[in-house]
Design an enzyme around this catalytic site. Structure first.
Site, short mmCIF file in Angstrom:
data_model
loop_
_atom_site.label_atom_id
_atom_site.label_comp_id
_atom_site.label_asym_id
_atom_site.label_seq_id
_atom_site.Cartn_x
_atom_site.Cartn_y
_atom_site.Cartn_z
N HIS A 163 -0.67 -1.69 -1.71
CA HIS A 163 -1.70 -0.70 -2.07
C HIS A 163 -1.65 -0.31 -3.55
O HIS A 163 -2.61 0.27 -4.06
CB HIS A 163 -1.57 0.57 -1.22
N ASP A 199 -0.35 -7.49 6.59
CA ASP A 199 -0.10 -6.08 6.92
C ASP A 199 -1.34 -5.54 7.65
O ASP A 199 -2.46 -6.03 7.44
CB ASP A 199 0.14 -5.30 5.62
N HIS A 201 -2.91 -2.92 7.08
CA HIS A 201 -3.83 -2.29 6.13
C HIS A 201 -4.27 -3.29 5.05
O HIS A 201 -3.49 -4.13 4.63
CB HIS A 201 -3.15 -1.10 5.46
N ASP A 288 3.15 -3.81 10.77
CA ASP A 288 2.50 -2.64 11.39
C ASP A 288 1.31 -3.06 12.25
O ASP A 288 0.59 -2.21 12.78
CB ASP A 288 2.10 -1.58 10.34
C1 SP5 Z 1 2.18 -0.32 3.15
C2 SP5 Z 1 1.47 0.44 4.23
O1 SP5 Z 1 1.49 0.02 5.38
N1 SP5 Z 1 0.88 1.59 3.90
C3 SP5 Z 1 0.18 2.34 4.86
C4 SP5 Z 1 -0.26 3.66 4.36
C5 SP5 Z 1 -0.96 4.41 5.42
N2 SP5 Z 1 -1.07 5.78 5.09
C6 SP5 Z 1 -1.86 6.57 5.99
C7 SP5 Z 1 -1.11 6.80 7.26
C8 SP5 Z 1 -1.78 7.86 8.08
C9 SP5 Z 1 -0.77 8.42 9.02
N3 SP5 Z 1 -1.36 8.55 10.31
C10 SP5 Z 1 -0.54 9.30 11.19
C11 SP5 Z 1 -0.97 9.07 12.59
C12 SP5 Z 1 -0.18 9.97 13.49
N4 SP5 Z 1 -0.28 9.53 14.84
ZN ZN Z 2 0.32 -1.25 6.38
#
Ligand code: SP5
Ligand code: ZN
Length: 354
Positions: A163, A199, A201, A288
């Site tokens: 990111h 990944d 994302h 993930d």
């Molecule tokens: C590298 C990578 O995988 N970065 C991912 C960043 C995601 N950030 C946002 C995560 C939002 C957290 N959601 C919480 C859900 C609770 N059940």
């Molecule tokens: Zn990710």
């Protein structure tokens, strides 16, 4: 699988991230990489080395000087604001969106945090620079090993990278390790390098870094950004620009997608890499995509990751793996090492039949 392990990764340990108006415990924790390392050692999957040190100038092919200067000094600047800050993570709270100016470098630290970031989910801590910097060394070391003839190498590091843009952090990422690896392969003389980002994302930073370049092809399979982080990039109509037009390819899939559709999509992404005629491959390896992941939404199962590794080895490309996301701590080691072991097994089969 030759592994470069970031021995400083645990120097970066955020306490909290912003989520729905609350500060919640970080998902991106040191135990993630500890689990992967333990599983690598348990299965005796090749040598684990510390990274070779590289000069800061090795980062300038990917990141801007003013961002690197900011990041190197950020923790000291944060504590200089108030000594009590030493016990608190630094998080941004104001951003220069659209009509606001991002050409002027503000003196105010909060303003600089916003200028150089994309979210409030990525705490900057005492050891962030040292950890991210050693992680970059891991990615560069892995790239040089592969450029020097190794079939594959793995950069086992956190914080993750995909990111992070040329001049911003976010999504738990500070330095873009996969981009650094790809750029290093280019500088070692490989003319066409592909980056495959698996990944959950979209790797908005990696895409943006190479968006106008024809020498690095970026392709990514990820949760549809209309509902999933990073939201503002990763759509199928993003094909590259200028000289880079045709050298970017996104494969967004709906939240809830399972292995069958995911693996069929992987075959399509790999077809694009074959058509590009890549000479080396960088894999942004996030797990993930696992069904049990607490921040993501695909439903891959643990044995599926062995098949992922086998499919990747079928490309027969020299391959740099860079660790990215994967937040189901209990399973992250087994899932990640399944990819690497599946790859190694298939690489042996390919060699014997060559
Ligand atoms: C590298 C990578 O995988 N970065 C991912 C960043 C995601 N950030 C946002 C995560 C939002 C957290 N959601 C919480 C859900 C609770 N059940
Ligand atoms: Zn990710």
């Amino acid at each position: 699988m030759l592994t470069y392990y970031n021995h400083l990764h645990s120097d970066h340990e955020g306490k909290v991230e912003m989520f729905r108006g609350a500060l919640v415990p970080c998902f991106e924790v040191p135990a993630r990489v500890d689990r992967v390392l333990a599983e690598l050692k348990k299965r005796k999957l090749g040598t684990v080395l510390p990274p070779n040190p590289f000069d800061d100038s090795a980062l300038l092919g990917v990141h801007s000087q003013r961002y690197l200067d900011f990041l190197r000094d950020a923790w000291d600047d944060w504590v200089a604001l108030d000594p009590a800050n030493a016990k608190r993570d630094a998080l941004p709270s104001v951003w220069p969106v659209r009509t606001l100016r991002s050409d002027v470098l503000p003196d105010n630290f909060a303003a600089r945090m916003g200028l150089f970031s994309m979210d409030a989910g990525s705490p900057l801590t005492d050891g962030t620079w040292d950890a991210a910097r050693a992680g970059a060394d891991c990615a560069l070391s892995a790239a040089l090993a592969v450029a020097g003839g190794k079939r594959a190498a793995f950069a086992l590091t956190r914080p993750p990278g995909h990111h992070a843009g040329a001049d911003f952090f976010g999504g738990y990422c500070f330095l873009n390790n996969a981009a650094l690896a790809a750029q290093a392969l280019r500088e070692q003389g490989l003319e066409r390098v592909a980056i495959l980002d698996i990944d959950y994302h979209h790797g908005n930073g990696t895409q943006a870094i190479f968006y106008e370049r024809a020498d690095v092809f970026y392709t990514s399979i990820h949760g549809d950004p209309s509902t999933e982080f990073p939201f503002y990039l990763g759509y199928a109509d993003e094909l590259g620009a200028g000289a880079g037009l045709g050298f970017n390819r996104n494969w967004p899939l709906p939240r809830g997608s399972g292995f069958e559709v995911w693996h069929a999509t992987l075959q399509q992404a790999l077809q694009g890499i074959a058509e590009f005629d890549a000479q080396a491959l960088v894999v942004s390896l996030g797990v993930d995509t696992f069904a049990g992941d607490p921040v993501a939404g695909f439903t891959l199962q643990t044995p599926d990751y062995l098949q992922v590794g086998k499919t990747l080895a079928q490309t027969n490309l020299p391959t740099v793996f860079v660790f990215e996301g994967g937040y189901a701590v209990a399973e992250v080691g087994v899932n990640t090492v399944n990819v690497l072991q599946g790859f190694d097994q298939q690489a042996v089969v390919n060699k014997e039949s060559a």
